[in-house]
Design a protein around this motif. Structure first.
Motif, short mmCIF file in Angstrom:
data_model
loop_
_atom_site.label_atom_id
_atom_site.label_comp_id
_atom_site.label_asym_id
_atom_site.label_seq_id
_atom_site.Cartn_x
_atom_site.Cartn_y
_atom_site.Cartn_z
N GLU A 383 0.84 -1.20 0.00
CA GLU A 383 0.00 0.00 0.00
C GLU A 383 0.87 1.25 0.00
O GLU A 383 1.74 1.42 0.86
CB GLU A 383 -0.91 0.02 1.24
N ASP A 385 0.40 5.47 -0.10
CA ASP A 385 -0.57 6.53 0.14
C ASP A 385 0.07 7.88 -0.14
O ASP A 385 1.16 8.17 0.37
CB ASP A 385 -1.05 6.46 1.60
N ALA A 640 -4.62 6.53 -2.62
CA ALA A 640 -3.78 5.38 -2.28
C ALA A 640 -3.76 4.39 -3.44
O ALA A 640 -4.73 4.26 -4.19
CB ALA A 640 -4.29 4.68 -1.02
N TYR A 658 4.53 9.59 -2.38
CA TYR A 658 3.97 8.26 -2.08
C TYR A 658 4.65 7.68 -0.85
O TYR A 658 5.86 7.42 -0.85
CB TYR A 658 4.16 7.32 -3.27
N ARG A 661 2.61 2.55 3.32
CA ARG A 661 1.75 2.45 4.49
C ARG A 661 1.57 1.01 4.96
O ARG A 661 1.25 0.77 6.13
CB ARG A 661 0.37 3.04 4.18
#
Length: 694
Positions: A383, A385, A640, A658, A661
């Motif tokens: 991930e 974000d 995201a 970016y 996460r």
């Protein structure tokens, strides 16, 4: 919590999960039975959708969708003015110097960005098969009718206020523990069954001098009876409207036009005033501002104090209002220039253009890609974000009286003029064709079945018509893989301006200072409070931008079940119980002097484009979904990205960067629902946290 308790809690959670599945299955069965009964009723010669809808707890449109023969005459007639894809007749450019008409309206391809890393081979995607007919987006009428849209609403403009907002006496209450924090004092309340009446009684007994705002930090009392209602909104509405002896629903006062309760499944607002009218108070969720984990009311109060202190460094008259959106717009109005071109304010667009932007400018991109577009078993789920993403896109916004750019006018321009227009502040109606050999994610939003739903066609050779902002059009034309075919049908073009720049810069500096304080603060509670305050700044900017969009005003009302035929025919049923039917209906746009949907649309378009491709000048590199191999993007969620491979993308703690996460090592079954995706997301965040703490 020890290991034994942890395993026991997991077992309990699985039990709840199974109960939810059973409840959903039962609900689906009941809904199918309801639909069957509606179709049986429709066979009656005097059946009408207006009569059946309130009895079924549906809107008239929902009933008509089930039984098209029940469509009212006004809905069944085909529109003789349906827009065509050919160039509009009449003036080519409204509000600008006319250009000689020509027929071509295709946009030339643009030189691609520097090549990305080599991509693994993947077969072109098949065009998606839609189960329902996508809705048609509105167009600008041809001729003088459409040209008349390109103006401002007379006597309506955003102006700098000549008054200072009054601070409200605020307390913070945990309804689970009964802990109440007022200034530096802590009280413990007996809230009985946590009704609104119990909360008002307990708070005003503990703080007899009066309170104007009660923030609920934990406990969500409006969810206490969810088991009795089919939907959360029903439970919330019942909690807000329950009897409150000595109090009644607030009707507003002075400059504060907020009146009545706001029904929201997660973050409702209850507004009350004493029967004698001398006290006004609102009950709100602190979840509007930031997510609270296990933070006590004292920490939450400290966060609001730090937020106010940080904002006062940039606005000497800053006041924290009830919600982030209210606070954001109030702070923005205090940056409107007192001298220069816009010292008299920023005029509001015509209601027609505001309505068009509301219908054609979507917000963040939310898309889940499922097999076969991604592997059945994901090797990983990573991930990323975008940090404080919308703050990256406030440096340029539309201003002035907009111009209409028809297909003829656009084709008459030189290639340089066309590219300059697409780089500018515009909103374009386009016909899009996906390249025959395309094998990556979709680039432009298209209308999908459902109210204001969007999808992103990626099937090779797919053609569709949509509206999109300049940043997304530019990405489709200049991406590093293959340019898409774009044909301009119609467009709205503004001058470039900076109406949000000062506001956003001050909020970015506030966010930076609070983030640094959270990182370097030695006291754990104050560090946490600073972190929450920094998240509140994000909400001020995020929801402040959303507030500029201005949705059509909705009126909520109730009708006794015995008088269900009195429910307005154009109303949507949003809840009902044994006595009352609760409904809502649109009433058009209010005369809001701070309505600027063109600003929100431009920022949302820039943010969606940055999810696909964004350049880091200092690092001379590109990041985003298009700079990953095909088949590795699992999902987009507003700001995201979820991928199957980690990326070496720079992160300098700047807006738009970016941030990693979460990182879940696989194999993991590819999610097919949002619920499954969020479960994997939470597991990935937990795994990354554990790895960093090890």
């Amino acid at each position: 919590m020890d290991a034994k308790s942890y395993n026991a809690a997991l077992a309990d959670l699985r039990t709840v999960r199974d109960q939810i599945k059973k409840a959903r299955a039962a609900l689906a069965k009941q809904e199918a039975d309801r639909d069957k009964r509606i179709m049986q009723l429709a066979a009656h010669e005097k059946a009408t959708a207006q009569r059946i809808a309130p009895a079924a707890g549906l809107s008239v449109a929902d009933v008509v969708a089930l039984v098209p023969d029940l469509a009212p005459d006004s809905l069944a007639v085909d529109d003789p003015q349906a827009p065509e894809l050919s160039a509009a007749a009449g003036a080519d450019i409204v509000g600008c110097t006319p250009a000689p008409p020509q027929h071509a309206a295709a946009v030339p391809t643009m030189p691609p960005a520097p090549a990305r890393p080599a991509l693994s081979e993947a077969a072109p995607l098949e065009p998606p098969v839609a189960s329902e007919t996508p809705r048609d987006l509105p167009s600008i009428p041809t001729g003088g009718v459409g040209d008349a849209w390109f103006t401002h609403t007379p006597g309506l403009a955003s102006t700098r206020p000549n008054f200072t907002q009054q601070a409200r006496t605020t307390v913070f209450l945990d309804t689970t523990t009964g802990v109440l924090v007022h200034r530096n004092q802590t009280h413990r309340l007996d809230l009985a069954d946590r009704s609104a009446a119990d909360i008002l009684t307990g708070v005003f007994h503990a703080v007899p001098e009066g309170v104007e705002r009660i923030y609920i930090t934990a406990g969500d009392p409006w969810h206490r009876d969810t088991g009795r209602y089919p939907y959360l909104r029903d439970a919330v509405a019942a909690w807000l409207n329950a009897p409150t002896p000595g109090w009644r629903t607030d009707t507003g006062r002075g400059r504060d036009r907020m009146a009545g309760h706001f029904v929201h499944a997660r973050n409702p607002v209850g507004r009350y005033q004493r029967d004698n009218g001398d006290s006004h108070v609102e009950i709100r969720s602190v979840g509007e501002w930031f997510d609270v984990d296990v933070d006590d009311p004292a920490t939450v109060r400290d966060a609001f104090v730090l937020l106010w202190q940080a904002l006062r460094r940039h606005w000497n008259d800053a006041v924290i209002m009830g919600s982030p959106s209210q606070t954001g717009r109030d702070l923005w109005t205090r940056t409107i220039p007192t001298r220069g071109q816009y010292s008299d304010g920023f005029p509001v667009l015509s209601e027609e253009l505001r309505g068009l932007l509301h219908a054609t400018a979507g917000q963040g991109r939310n898309e889940l890609l499922t097999p076969p577009r991604v592997p059945e078993q994901l090797p990983q789920l990573v991930e990323y974000d975008r940090t404080f993403a919308y703050a990256k896109h406030t440096w340029k916004s539309p201003v002035g009286t907009p111009c209409r750019i028809t297909a003829h006018a656009f084709s008459a321009w030189s290639e340089r003029e066309q590219m300059r227009a697409l780089y500018g502040c515009g909103h374009w109606q386009v016909r899009v064709t996906v390249p025959d050999t395309w094998n990556h994610v979709g680039l432009l939003p298209a209308p999908a079945p459902g109210d204001r739903a969007w999808h992103y066609p990626a099937g090779s050779g797919t053609t569709f018509t949509t509206w999109a902002g300049g940043p997304e059009i530019h990405t489709a034309l200049a991406n590093s893989i293959q340019p898409w075919k774009i044909e301009i049908i119609d467009g709205i073009l503004w001058d470039d301006g900076k109406p949000l720049d000062d506001w956003a810069k001050k909020l970015k500096e506030t966010w930076t200072n609070l983030s640094a304080q959270a990182h370097f603060q030695g006291d754990a509670q104050q560090a946490r409070a600073a972190h929450l305050a920094s998240r509140a700044v994000r909400s001020i900017l995020l929801y402040g931008i959303g507030a500029f969009a201005q949705r059509p005003r909705m009126v909520t009302g109730t009708t006794p079940r015995t008088l269900e035929r009195d429910v307005p025919p154009d109303a949507e049923i949003i809840g009902f119980d044994d006595e009352l039917i609760t409904w809502q209906k649109p009433t058009g746009f209010a005369r809001d002097p701070n309505a600027h949907p063109e600003w929100a649309a431009a920022i949302w378009s820039g943010a969606r484009a940055a999810l696909l491709s964004q350049r880091h000048r200092d690092d001379d590199t590109y990041v985003g979904a298009l700079h990953t191999p095909p088949g590795t993007v699992v999902a987009f969620r507003t700001d995201a990205l979820y991928l199957t491979q980690p990326q070496d993308w720079p992160h300098h703690h700047q807006p738009g960067d970016y941030l990693l996460r979460g990182h879940l090592t696989g194999p993991a079954t590819a999610p097919t629902t949002e619920e499954e995706l969020l479960t994997l997301r939470d597991a990935g965040r937990g795994a990354l946290t554990a790895e960093r703490e090890a």
